[in-house]
Design a protein around this motif. Structure first.
Motif, PDB file in Angstrom:
ATOM      1  N   ALA A 126     -21.741 -47.708 -17.259  1.00 18.10           N
ATOM      2  CA  ALA A 126     -21.321 -45.969 -16.641  1.00 18.10           C
ATOM      3  C   ALA A 126     -22.430 -45.041 -16.797  1.00 18.10           C
ATOM      4  CB  ALA A 126     -19.858 -45.537 -16.381  1.00 18.10           C
ATOM      5  N   VAL A 127     -23.326 -44.606 -15.824  1.00 19.06           N
ATOM      6  CA  VAL A 127     -23.848 -43.302 -16.067  1.00 19.06           C
ATOM      7  C   VAL A 127     -22.727 -41.621 -15.807  1.00 19.06           C
ATOM      8  CG1 VAL A 127     -25.979 -44.324 -16.319  1.00 19.06           C
ATOM      9  CG2 VAL A 127     -24.830 -43.915 -14.528  1.00 19.06           C
ATOM     10  N   GLN A 128     -23.545 -40.847 -16.134  1.00 17.98           N
ATOM     11  CA  GLN A 128     -23.412 -39.431 -15.541  1.00 17.98           C
ATOM     12  C   GLN A 128     -24.054 -39.148 -14.286  1.00 17.98           C
ATOM     13  OE1 GLN A 128     -22.969 -36.406 -19.060  1.00 17.98           O
ATOM     14  NE2 GLN A 128     -24.823 -37.093 -18.934  1.00 17.98           N
ATOM     15  N   THR A 129     -23.575 -38.180 -13.776  1.00 15.68           N
ATOM     16  CA  THR A 129     -24.074 -37.978 -12.328  1.00 15.68           C
ATOM     17  C   THR A 129     -25.458 -37.024 -12.173  1.00 15.68           C
ATOM     18  OG1 THR A 129     -22.638 -35.392 -12.444  1.00 15.68           O
ATOM     19  CG2 THR A 129     -21.592 -37.298 -11.306  1.00 15.68           C
ATOM     20  N   PRO A 130     -25.866 -37.234 -11.978  1.00 17.41           N
ATOM     21  CA  PRO A 130     -27.770 -36.211 -11.449  1.00 17.41           C
ATOM     22  C   PRO A 130     -27.508 -35.133 -12.121  1.00 17.41           C
ATOM     23  CG  PRO A 130     -26.906 -37.683  -8.973  1.00 17.41           C
ATOM     24  CD  PRO A 130     -25.381 -37.523  -9.936  1.00 17.41           C
ATOM     25  N   ALA A 131     -26.341 -34.218 -12.050  1.00 16.85           N
ATOM     26  CA  ALA A 131     -26.281 -33.268 -12.254  1.00 16.85           C
ATOM     27  C   ALA A 131     -26.141 -32.664 -13.678  1.00 16.85           C
ATOM     28  CB  ALA A 131     -24.991 -32.220 -11.200  1.00 16.85           C
ATOM     29  N   ARG A 132     -25.331 -33.863 -13.930  1.00 17.09           N
ATOM     30  CA  ARG A 132     -25.448 -33.766 -15.597  1.00 17.09           C
ATOM     31  C   ARG A 132     -26.027 -34.379 -16.252  1.00 17.09           C
ATOM     32  NH1 ARG A 132     -20.226 -31.009 -17.587  1.00 17.09           N
ATOM     33  NH2 ARG A 132     -17.871 -31.514 -16.726  1.00 17.09           N
ATOM     34  N   SER A 133     -26.468 -35.589 -16.122  1.00 19.68           N
ATOM     35  CA  SER A 133     -28.057 -35.907 -16.457  1.00 19.68           C
ATOM     36  C   SER A 133     -28.994 -34.379 -16.131  1.00 19.68           C
ATOM     37  CB  SER A 133     -27.941 -36.851 -15.702  1.00 19.68           C
ATOM     38  OG  SER A 133     -27.425 -37.838 -15.523  1.00 19.68           O
TER      39      SER A 133
END
Length: 316
Positions: A179-186
């Motif tokens: 799993a990866v973060q949302t683009p905003a979190r990244s």
């Protein structure tokens, strides 16, 4: 240069005729390999077959004929190098990247969203008009650097270099089905990393040292925080000691929702100050290993980061 060398303009068919039409070339290539790997029936007498010593055992033959598994397909695909995907050519106007996750992709939506959140999407789009691939990065690094108004001291070069590394790291996680973060979190994580990097470079005199006693009449408050990028959770810890190094009190707290690492460090400061107030300690020297916390508090607690409200609580 490589694309020009590898470009196929024409091929000969089995009859010696040239195939030059771009629409016919893919069909000709597919037909060639289908014919090449097709089985051909050959009559062979039993007498000849009996004189051939078998090299493949029955167990080996069973393994070769067994249906392939999902794990075998995954292992084969993941063994392909990262740089083995071909670039766009005259037959296909989109880059081929192993197995596509969506039908008929038109753009790299996730990367575009991250660039937009970082405020550099327009700059990259402009450069992509005349450059492709590594040419974009080379052009950026050669350009005159520009700074971001919302991230003082951070230049475009540092931002792009950090973002490229971070997105490569996330790409590897996606390839491993993590799993990866949302683009905003990244984008927030990238901004925090590059900000801390720039601040550390501008403060070369900062050095790490062991615990030091505070001056007489003061207590020392040591704070720290932990942040889990995948679960977006964290924890804080604080320890109070007097000027003789004697333990006074300690606290720890888990946090269910954390914006980023800097937010967790700011929360650790807040929790530490609450601990000091509960134990009646008014003369406090604070030690933190987060440059963002140190500089923000030295500037009066003013911050435009997600931790702004936490810093306000620390100024009571």
């Amino acid at each position: 240069m490589r694309r020009k060398i590898n470009l196929i303009k024409k091929l000969k068919d089995r009859n010696g005729n040239w195939v030059e039409d771009k629409a016919d070339l893919p069909q000709h290539i597919c037909a060639y390999f289908q014919q090449l790997f097709a089985t051909e029936a050959v009559d062979m007498s039993d007498e000849v077959i009996q004189k051939v010593n078998p090299c493949v055992t029955q167990a080996m033959n069973d393994a070769l004929c067994a249906p392939y598994t999902r794990e075998e397909v995954k292992r084969a695909l993941f063994s392909i190098g990262d740089l083995k995907a071909p670039e766009p050519d005259d037959w296909n106007d989109t880059t081929i990247v192993l197995i596509l996750k969506v039908d008929n992709p038109e753009e790299c939506c996730r990367l575009s969203e991250i660039w937009k959140n970082l405020g550099v999407h327009a700059s990259i789009s402009e450069l992509c008009v005349d450059n492709t691939g590594m040419g974009v990065l080379e052009t950026i690094l050669k350009k005159q650097d520009v700074s971001f108004t919302h991230l003082p001291g951070v230049g475009l070069k540092e931002m792009i270099a950090t973002a490229c590394w971070y997105m490569w790291w996330e790409r590897r996680k996606i390839a491993r089905e993590e799993a990866v973060q949302t683009p905003a979190r990244s984008a927030q994580a990238i901004a925090a990393i590059v900000t801390n990097y720039v601040r550390s470079v501008k403060n070369p005199k900062i050095r790490r040292h062991g615990w030091e006693k505070p001056r007489e009449g003061f207590v020392k408050l040591n704070i720290d925080a932990a942040f889990n990028l995948e679960t977006e959770t964290g924890a804080t810890g604080a320890v109070l000691r007097d000027n003789n190094g004697m333990f006074i009190a300690a606290s720890s707290c888990g946090i269910a929702h954390v914006a980023d690492a800097s937010w967790a460090e700011a929360r650790a400061l807040r929790d530490g100050l609450i601990l000091a107030g509960q134990t009646g300690c008014n003369q406090v020297l604070v030690n933190s290993d987060c440059m963002d916390v140190v500089e923000t508090m030295n500037e009066g607690g003013r911050s435009s980061s997600p931790a702004a409200a936490v810093y306000e609580d620390c100024m009571f």
